[in-house]
Design an enzyme around this catalytic site. Structure first.
Site, mmCIF file in Angstrom:
data_model
loop_
_atom_site.group_PDB
_atom_site.id
_atom_site.type_symbol
_atom_site.label_atom_id
_atom_site.label_comp_id
_atom_site.label_asym_id
_atom_site.label_seq_id
_atom_site.Cartn_x
_atom_site.Cartn_y
_atom_site.Cartn_z
ATOM 1 N N MET A 3 51.189 14.451 50.201
ATOM 2 C CA MET A 3 51.423 15.341 51.357
ATOM 3 C C MET A 3 52.896 15.745 51.376
ATOM 4 O O MET A 3 53.769 14.882 51.359
ATOM 5 C CB MET A 3 51.059 14.589 52.649
ATOM 6 N N HIS A 4 53.130 17.038 51.394
ATOM 7 C CA HIS A 4 54.522 17.488 51.443
ATOM 8 C C HIS A 4 54.715 18.847 52.110
ATOM 9 O O HIS A 4 55.842 19.320 52.224
ATOM 10 C CB HIS A 4 55.091 17.572 50.019
#
Ligand code: UD1
Length: 372
Positions: free
Chosen positions: A204-205
């Protein structure tokens, strides 16, 4: 024919590798590799060069991190000098990162032809910086290499002439297929204390998920809850690590102990992994939870269920044919999608046409046909 291949950020490296391999087999092409330096260091850059056997960049612009304007402008200023010195016939850009757009604009203003690999993807979400990069790139370039029929339809709808669009398939899958066997038995997941098919692999970014405290906290809360059913393994992107610490949310995640003992409930974070290690973790997972673009495609080919924490996707083929479920970042929707998969899996899926490991060769053959 003189070609400059451009890479900048992590997801670019696996897209350029098969193109370089294919160029090395064709004496008609002289090629240079330019790294803009958008991603840098061992974990975000060098590990991928090592894993993929990429040549050392001929030119490293060393631009580094910054705001969008600072980073994009820095790449343009530095890349202009490269173009003036080397005078290529073509520049090849891949994907949708700032480097892709910056190098396209710079080359076109010097009347250098540009080919975009992975053209035509559209999320229709203008809050995503990548969507702006895709639109600006595709409107300018001379050759648009596409991964699927959705991309072709998007480009036609936007008025791109048909003869500039070349449906070649998904080049990143060339890299996946080439390295799949090697990654299979690396033992990465075991080293982290995970058991095959009994963990969630997570990445997740996206700014939309990590840059607002309430959104990030909502996701971390649901992850923590889910991790009582199945451990969550989370190699963490530097942007996300920075935001978790800045918002004081460190209690939601745990660092993996070094003793290799079996991991229990928890959201277990570790530094970003290289390409082969992450492929090992991905292919042996029960499911992948992500906001990445490329992982939606890799899981489709591997047959691993993918829950995508985004409100939309520029890669709808992975839902139409593959293993991808788009759920957004509402904690309840994430939870119910994960529970549904844990209870029963995802049903029928197929590999999209021309995601077959020969895409690099198709791209290079077409470039040679297009000529200088
Ligand atoms: C970029 C791409 C995104 C892609 C992602 C994959 C754009 C607009 N975004 O997002 O499409 O999915 O890469 O990783 O091009 N940082 C480091 N080391 C690095 C790189 C970044 O520590 O090697 C940190 C810096 O604090 C930086 C932040 O991460 O400010 C964000 O990096 P940036 O390249 O701006 O965007 P990404 O979120 O990585």
């Amino acid at each position: 024919m003189k070609v400059i291949n451009v890479v900048g950020a992590r997801p670019n490296f696996m897209k350029i590798a098969p193109i370089i391999d294919a160029m090395n087999l064709r004496s008609e092409i002289e090629h240079l590799l330019v790294h803009t330096g958008q991603h840098y260091g061992q974990k975000m850059s060098q590990a991928f060069f090592d894993d993929l056997g990429l040549p050392k960049p001929d030119i490293d612009l060393g631009v580094g991190s910054g705001s969008h304007a600072v980073q994009t402008a820095g790449i343009m200023v530095a890349f202009e000098q490269v173009l003036l010195e080397h005078k290529p016939d073509w520049v090849i850009v891949v994907g949708d990162v700032n480097s892709t757009m910056a190098c396209t604009i710079t080359a076109k203003k010097l009347n250098v032809k540009v080919a975009h690999v992975e053209a035509g993807l559209r999320s229709r979400d203008m809050t995503m910086p990548e969507e702006i990069n895709r639109l600006c790139t595709d409107v300018l370039v001379d050759a648009l290499f596409t991964t699927d029929h959705f991309a072709d339809e998007n480009l036609i709808q936007e008025g791109v002439p048909q003869d500039k669009i070349h449906f070649v398939g998904n080049v990143m899958i060339d890299t996946l297929l080439k390295h799949r066997d090697k990654a299979q038995d690396l033992g990465t997941f075991e080293r982290f204390g995970l058991e095959p098919g009994q963990y969630v692999a997570m990445t997740m970014h996206r700014p939309g998920n990590v840059d607002e405290k309430s959104t990030l906290q909502g996701i971390l809360e649901v992850l923590k809850r889910l991790s009582h059913d199945i451990p969550i393994f989370f190699p963490i992107h530097p942007r996300t690590a920075k935001m978790i610490s800045q918002f004081g949310l460190d209690d939601y995640v745990s660092t993996i102990p070094k003793d290799g003992k079996k991991l229990g409930p928890g959201v277990w974070v570790t530094d970003p992994l290289g390409y082969l290690d992450f492929l090992n973790v991905n292919m042996h997972s029960r499911l992948v939870l992500t906001d990445s673009g490329g992982l939606q495609e890799e899981t489709t080919v591997l047959g691993i269920p993918c829950v995508t924490m985004r409100p939309n996707t520029e890669r709808p083929i992975t839902c139409e044919m593959g293993t991808n479920l788009i759920v957004g970042n509402d904690p309840q929707l994430i939870e119910s999608a994960v529970c549904k998969i844990l209870a029963g899996g995802i049903g029928e899926h197929r590999i999209p046409p021309k995601w077959d490991g020969k895409v690099g060769q198709r791209i290079v053959a077409k470039l040679i046909e297009l000529g200088v």
